[in-house]
Design a protein around this motif. Structure first.
Motif, PDB file in Angstrom:
ATOM      1  N   VAL A 496       0.765  -1.207   0.015  1.00 52.39           N
ATOM      2  CA  VAL A 496      -0.144  -0.074  -0.244  1.00 52.39           C
ATOM      3  C   VAL A 496       0.770   1.254  -0.001  1.00 52.39           C
ATOM      4  N   GLY A 500       0.665   2.864  -3.748  1.00 53.63           N
ATOM      5  CA  GLY A 500      -0.392   3.915  -3.480  1.00 53.63           C
ATOM      6  C   GLY A 500       0.190   5.181  -3.990  1.00 53.63           C
ATOM      7  N   THR A 506      -4.748   0.269  -4.740  1.00 63.02           N
ATOM      8  CA  THR A 506      -4.255  -0.276  -3.594  1.00 63.02           C
ATOM      9  C   THR A 506      -5.372  -1.618  -3.054  1.00 63.02           C
TER      10      THR A 506
END
Length: 576
Positions: A496, A500, A506
């Motif tokens: 993540v 991201g 994500t």
């Protein structure tokens, strides 16, 4: 029977004979178990199947403790940790084919960590290539760095076992012994068990010992780094004396954390888990001497922690590890403790004279400021989430100081070694030689069985804990004293935080929040959800009552907080 220095019991030349008969004790499987028992095998962790049942059952019958695990990967992780912490001959056992493939990740970890471990792997009957269980077990084992061995025949079976133990202990290797089912069921011929004698550490080259001592004595800012090899050699005390003699600072690799817990001139872990002020001290060091440490890119932050003009010296008992990660100025083959003793004597004879080292008021002030540095963060706690740093600070004060911390892999992994103190090297267990997530629970169980006098604290991410969840019931059934702390952010946070910010979705790395406290209560453990410091009241009561049983803390941590070590890793990665 006579007990040798390597922890095994040998027959001292007396033959142990078996007469073949029709009972289970007259077969090769029992003879193997009897040999392992005679060699003082401490314990066996395993998942039994039709191909390894004979040996597992016989071990239990002979008094070798057998721990039935819920999953083969966890069983190997338990054995790996027990072997590391106890120093005794440790066994694991798995079924043929899928039993071995289920275990292979943990076998790779043990092999890369050079854990002396014997894995008893069932196998199909010789030549039965059409069996559903058939795979090339030797090739699989070899591919992850472990040593494949095999029962050649009923006549050679016991000698095959002794040879495998010898290789595991003397060479510090993870050995997987494949045991064809038909051989295990064969009548056992009379056998004799060879005496396994302890080999003394090799003497280090005296010329190189003197050169290392000269360089340390002449250095202005020396640093002594201890790795796992120094822990194994029990070199902590002598390294402390050596550092005092040459005015050096001390540091450890992540796997040797705790070795210098009581040394005031220790800067802690060298590498990604170093505080910025400690990393700066490392960069200023003009000589770095590693004892049982391989200078991996994690330890050196891809080389950035060591000054380009610094002298780097590596001391290791395994010649294959010398210079394997980076070039060194001096590579010295030798046991960490024995070599440190000789370097200390040489340094004492040379006398340091007026050369000033690290141990001064300026350095002392920097070291004293570590506690303030750790607490100088902006607390991101809310009523919904607790900041993981705040959580660790509270846990460090709340939990008994005599503890063993088992740290799983994952984005969260940098917080526990910074904020949770350990009393010594035995108080730390970090199975990350293969950089795998999900080995934490097995590691914690193995460590808890090796050190039952201590509270074992497992730190794990929610994703990693889900991977090993099958053995939460095992920990409960064994009545272990264990506190499990789940850093729960409902995601594989490393992915993540890496992808991201780059604009990737994500959602494939996030999942609904799991109520681990409810799962724990379903297995008979205690458990509570922690969102704020006040939610730790129930844990505090559990500690006050003696820390009995398993207690799980389902800590809902701030999912938006990226760990410092991981942010630095990404910065370095994208800089290239």
């Amino acid at each position: 029977m006579q007990k040798t220095d390597n922890g095994m019991t040998a027959s001292n030349g007396v033959s142990i004979a078996r007469k073949p008969n029709s009972s289970p004790s007259g077969h090769v499987g029992f003879a193997i178990a009897e040999a392992l028992n005679s060699l003082n095998a401490a314990i066996c962790f395993g998942v039994s199947g039709s191909t390894n049942y004979y040996v597992c059952e016989a071990l239990g019958r002979l008094g070798v403790r057998y721990i039935a695990a819920g999953h083969e990967c966890n069983a190997i992780a338990m054995a790996d940790a027990f072997a590391r912490h106890s120093g005794r001959l440790t066994l694991a056992s798995v079924h043929a084919g899928p039993g071995l493939t289920n275990a292979i990740t943990a076998i790779a970890e043990a092999a890369k960590a050079r854990t002396p471990l014997l894995v008893l792997a069932g196998d199909v009957a010789v030549g039965d290539v059409l069996s559903n269980f058939h795979i090339d077990q030797d090739a699989l084992v070899r591919s992850v760095g472990a040593v494949p061995e095999r029962l050649g025949s009923a006549a050679s079976a016991v000698e095959d076992v002794v040879r495998s133990c010898e290789k595991a202990i003397r060479e510090r290797r993870t050995v997987v012994l494949s045991m064809p089912q038909d051989i295990l069921q064969s009548p056992a011929p009379p056998v004799a068990i060879r005496l396994l004698e302890r080999q003394p550490p090799a003497e280090p080259d005296s010329r190189l010992v003197h050169e290392v001592a000269q360089r340390l004595v002449a250095a202005k800012r020396p640093l002594i780094l201890a790795g796992r090899g120094a822990v194994i050699a029990d070199a902590g005390p002598i390294l402390g004396q050596l550092a005092a003699e040459v005015d050096a600072l001390l540091a450890t690799t992540a796997r040797a954390h705790g070795l210098f817990a009581n040394e005031p001139w220790s800067i802690g872990i060298m590498g990604g888990f170093s505080l910025p002020a400690m990393a700066e001290l490392i960069r200023q060091s003009d000589i770095v001497v590693g004892f049982g440490a391989t200078f991996t890119h994690w330890t050196t932050q891809a080389g950035r922690l060591i000054a380009s003009d610094a002298t780097v010296i590596q001391i290791d008992s395994d010649v294959s590890r010398l210079g394997c990660q980076r070039g060194v100025d001096i590579a010295l083959l030798g046991d960490a403790r024995v070599t440190a003793e000789k370097i200390l004597r040489a340094a004492q004879e040379l006398k340091r004279g007026g050369v000033k080292g690290w141990r001064n008021e300026v350095t002392a002030t920097v070291l004293a400021g570590r506690k303030g540095d750790l607490r100088s963060y902006a607390d991101t706690s809310t009523t919904e989430f607790i900041d993981p740093r705040t959580l660790c600070i509270e846990l460090d004060a709340l939990l008994p100081p005599e503890r063993t911390i088992a740290n799983d892999g994952g984005h969260f992994q940098g917080w526990p070694p910074l904020y949770l103190t350990v009393p010594d090297a035995a108080g730390w267990s970090f199975a990350m030689s293969f950089s795998s997530t999900g080995l934490g629970l097995g590691t914690a169980i193995g460590a808890a069985l090796a050190h039952p006098e201590r509270l074992t604290v497992l730190c794990a991410g929610d994703g990693g804990f889900m991977m090993s969840l099958s053995d939460l019931q095992t920990a409960v059934n064994l009545k272990l004293r264990m506190c499990i702390v789940i850093f729960n952010d409902a995601s594989y946070a490393a992915e993540v935080h890496e992808f991201g910010p780059l604009g990737y979705q994500t959602s494939i790395a996030t999942f609904p929040v799991t109520d681990f406290a409810a799962i724990a209560r379903g297995t008979g453990a205690a458990g509570t959800i922690v969102r704020t410091k006040s939610d730790l009241a129930d844990l505090r009561q559990w500690v006050g009552q003696g820390c009995n049983g398993v207690y799980l803390v389902d800590a809902r941590i701030n999912p938006d907080l990226a760990a410092d070590w991981f942010s630095e890793l990404l910065r370095q990665k994208h800089a290239h």
